[in-house]
Design an enzyme around this catalytic site. Sequence first.
Site, PDB file in Angstrom:
ATOM      1  N   LYS A   1       0.837  -1.199   0.000  1.00  0.00           N
ATOM      2  CA  LYS A   1       0.000   0.000   0.000  1.00  0.00           C
ATOM      3  C   LYS A   1       0.879   1.259   0.000  1.00  0.00           C
ATOM      4  CE  LYS A   1      -3.306   2.468   2.855  1.00  0.00           C
ATOM      5  NZ  LYS A   1      -4.073   2.492   4.087  1.00  0.00           N
TER       6      LYS A   1
ATOM      7  N   GLU B   1      10.878  -4.686   3.879  1.00  0.00           N
ATOM      8  CA  GLU B   1      10.931  -6.093   3.473  1.00  0.00           C
ATOM      9  C   GLU B   1      10.509  -6.266   2.016  1.00  0.00           C
ATOM     10  OE1 GLU B   1       9.557  -4.845   6.194  1.00  0.00           O
ATOM     11  OE2 GLU B   1       9.564  -6.254   7.875  1.00  0.00           O
TER      12      GLU B   1
ATOM     13  N   GLY C   1      -4.454  -1.639   5.441  1.00  0.00           N
ATOM     14  CA  GLY C   1      -3.725  -2.797   4.938  1.00  0.00           C
ATOM     15  C   GLY C   1      -4.369  -4.118   5.326  1.00  0.00           C
ATOM     16  N   ARG C   2      -4.765  -4.227   6.603  1.00  0.00           N
ATOM     17  CA  ARG C   2      -5.317  -5.498   7.085  1.00  0.00           C
ATOM     18  C   ARG C   2      -6.769  -5.698   6.644  1.00  0.00           C
ATOM     19  NH1 ARG C   2      -3.898  -2.002  10.921  1.00  0.00           N
ATOM     20  NH2 ARG C   2      -5.452  -1.101  12.332  1.00  0.00           N
TER      21      ARG C   2
ATOM     22  N   GLU D   1      -3.780  -5.868  15.472  1.00  0.00           N
ATOM     23  CA  GLU D   1      -3.307  -4.573  14.981  1.00  0.00           C
ATOM     24  C   GLU D   1      -4.414  -3.523  15.122  1.00  0.00           C
ATOM     25  OE1 GLU D   1      -1.765  -3.984  10.911  1.00  0.00           O
ATOM     26  OE2 GLU D   1       0.225  -4.213  11.755  1.00  0.00           O
TER      27      GLU D   1
ATOM     28  N   HIS E   1      -4.249 -32.377  20.417  1.00  0.00           N
ATOM     29  CA  HIS E   1      -3.146 -33.190  20.933  1.00  0.00           C
ATOM     30  C   HIS E   1      -1.992 -32.313  21.383  1.00  0.00           C
ATOM     31  CE1 HIS E   1      -5.327 -36.685  19.472  1.00  0.00           C
ATOM     32  NE2 HIS E   1      -5.653 -35.890  18.456  1.00  0.00           N
TER      33      HIS E   1
ATOM     34  N   LYS F   1      10.160  -0.063  13.515  1.00  0.00           N
ATOM     35  CA  LYS F   1      10.690   0.218  12.174  1.00  0.00           C
ATOM     36  C   LYS F   1      11.772   1.287  12.247  1.00  0.00           C
ATOM     37  CE  LYS F   1       6.526  -0.570   9.399  1.00  0.00           C
ATOM     38  NZ  LYS F   1       5.555   0.061   8.520  1.00  0.00           N
TER      39      LYS F   1
HETATM   40  O1  LIG Z   1       1.252  -2.638   2.277  1.00  0.00           O
HETATM   41  P1  LIG Z   1       2.399  -2.005   2.964  1.00  0.00           P
HETATM   42  O2  LIG Z   1       2.341  -0.517   2.923  1.00  0.00           O
HETATM   43  O3  LIG Z   1       3.713  -2.537   2.447  1.00  0.00           O
HETATM   44  O4  LIG Z   1       2.321  -2.378   4.486  1.00  0.00           O
HETATM   45  C1  LIG Z   1       2.452  -3.687   4.935  1.00  0.00           C
HETATM   46  C2  LIG Z   1       2.157  -3.779   6.413  1.00  0.00           C
HETATM   47  O5  LIG Z   1       3.147  -3.091   7.127  1.00  0.00           O
HETATM   48  C3  LIG Z   1       2.890  -2.326   8.249  1.00  0.00           C
HETATM   49  O6  LIG Z   1       3.965  -2.404   9.092  1.00  0.00           O
HETATM   50  C4  LIG Z   1       1.584  -2.477   8.968  1.00  0.00           C
HETATM   51  O7  LIG Z   1       1.749  -2.864  10.288  1.00  0.00           O
HETATM   52  C5  LIG Z   1       0.613  -3.397   8.276  1.00  0.00           C
HETATM   53  O8  LIG Z   1      -0.682  -3.004   8.640  1.00  0.00           O
HETATM   54  C6  LIG Z   1       0.766  -3.341   6.790  1.00  0.00           C
HETATM   55  O9  LIG Z   1      -0.200  -4.169   6.184  1.00  0.00           O
END
Ligand SMILES: O=P(O)(O)OC[C@H]1O[C@H](O)[C@H](O)[C@@H](O)[C@@H]1O
Length: 550
Positions: free
Chosen positions: A206, A212, A267-268, A353, A384, A512
């Site tokens: 987004k 990453e 994002g979520r 989150e 189990h 971060k």
């Molecule tokens: O889609 P992006 O901008 O790469 O973000 C990816 C993810 O990173 C962040 O650290 C948030 O905690 C997430 O809510 C998000 O979905």
Amino acid sequence: MSQLTQSSAWKALAQHKQSIESQHMRTWFEQQPDRAERYSLSAAGILLDYSKNRVNDDTLALLFGLAEQQQLEQAIKRMFAGEEINTTEQRAVLHTALRADRHSPQWQQQSDCLSQVQASLDKMELFVDAIIQQRWLGYTGKAITDVVSIGIGGSFLGPKVASEALKPYWSDALTVHYVANVDGTAIADKLAQLDPQTTLFITASKSFGTQETLANTLSARSWFLSHGASLPDVAKHFVAVSSNIEAATEFGISPDNIFPMWDWVGGRYSLWSAIGLPIALQIGFKHFKSILAGAQDMDEHFRTAPFEQNMPVIMGLLGIWYTNFFDAHSHVILTYDHYLRALPGYLQQLDMESNGKNVTRAGVSVDYATGPVIWGGEGTNGQHAYHQLLHQGTRVIPADFILPLRSHNPVGTHHDMLASNCFGQSQALMQGKTLDEAKLELASSPLSEQQAELVAHHKVMPGNKPSNTLLIEQSTPYSLGAIIALYEHRTFVQGVVWELNSFDQWGVELGKQLGNQVLDAIAKEEQGVHLDGSTRSLISKFNQAKLNKN
Ligand SMILES: O=P(O)(O)OC[C@H]1O[C@H](O)[C@H](O)[C@@H](O)[C@@H]1O
């Protein structure tokens, strides 16, 4: 003391809890033959049986009173109306628009937003068809056989879980892979299985600023270019999904290859957008639309059903009941379906989150518990392992059992066994085992009387442990959409009651920022003088190991 905990609705619930604390669900079931019917309801193809909860009509009335006091009805209206309810980021929260029926009068006010959504869906459909029908070819003219979706968090978990859950719907033409972790092993392992001529990469981000995702995309591009492809070939193999078109373009993705996303989608909450492109590639666009349809039906249910018959509202309030009045610290999701095995991990991000917050929307510290730890796994495997603690541990851990009535793989009597385990577990949690029952069980054992007495105490299970059971017809795109939307709204309900902003995630930021400072210290082979002693020492050991290797 906060207004919430001082409120009449809250105090009434606290008092009511005292009055029912000593009562056992076992007795309630004996006294109320219609308890299961009374506390069950259906919506969007899901049947929820919430009769194995520590609630009676009075409890529910008080919980609905709390929801009313917290203005849940108005909050639902505000969300669907596109008001800026994500106040810290000044954004609307319109993931529901991504699966809306744009012809419905309810959505007339949002026609702009829905046109953008439709344009994106059209672009996705064209792209998916071109790839699946082998009209979009790789740089040597070969068809695309593998898609690697690179993303993390919300740009990873939803698509990954949905792809895995919908295996029976996979198109034969393609295999979709996922890479999230910055650990080089993740991308290296994946690339080792692939042929650059037939592989397409989707960078899903987004923000288009996530460390990453950008690192993995750069490594994928280097691999692509070092295996025979040249720069102009990149456009045939790299596409992106982002709300930051500028950053994606600057990064080198051709503007034609960028699928849009918007700041009004968290994002979520984004698998319904072009972030779901890998899902659509894996199962075809028709099935992707069924996911949206399931969610849309759950949205309509949530928006219109009275609280007493509203599944997300009831589930949300039950969660409040246990978190705030029974001191429950976690909530477990038990999926009795191999295809849904990754769902708990997805719901973990969604809920933790969203509601892992300690200040209200007004920025005031809360004096009550908020989001619990969400965890879980696949039944029967968990039986189990961690179910021991569910049955005999000292904590209240409300559970959601999820079971499809029909299996996609009807092997012998496996599904009967799976279902009987699922029902048997919720029954055991509810009824437990008394000391007399344990003693009776041991009466015919060869144990001495003394030993039998000892063991009997260990076999006692208090029971009275709450659970919901969710039944779906089968694991289909539609039911998956409905389940995920159900949990999205459940999370929303709880956030409203707790007065939280469920749509920001500032807690993620500090790690971060500090991670970047540490990376800088590692790159410069310094210890990072401005850092604390422990972190400095760890960096020094890490840098030393690098030097030794060199
Ligand atoms: O889609 P992006 O901008 O790469 O973000 C990816 C993810 O990173 C962040 O650290 C948030 O905690 C997430 O809510 C998000 O979905």
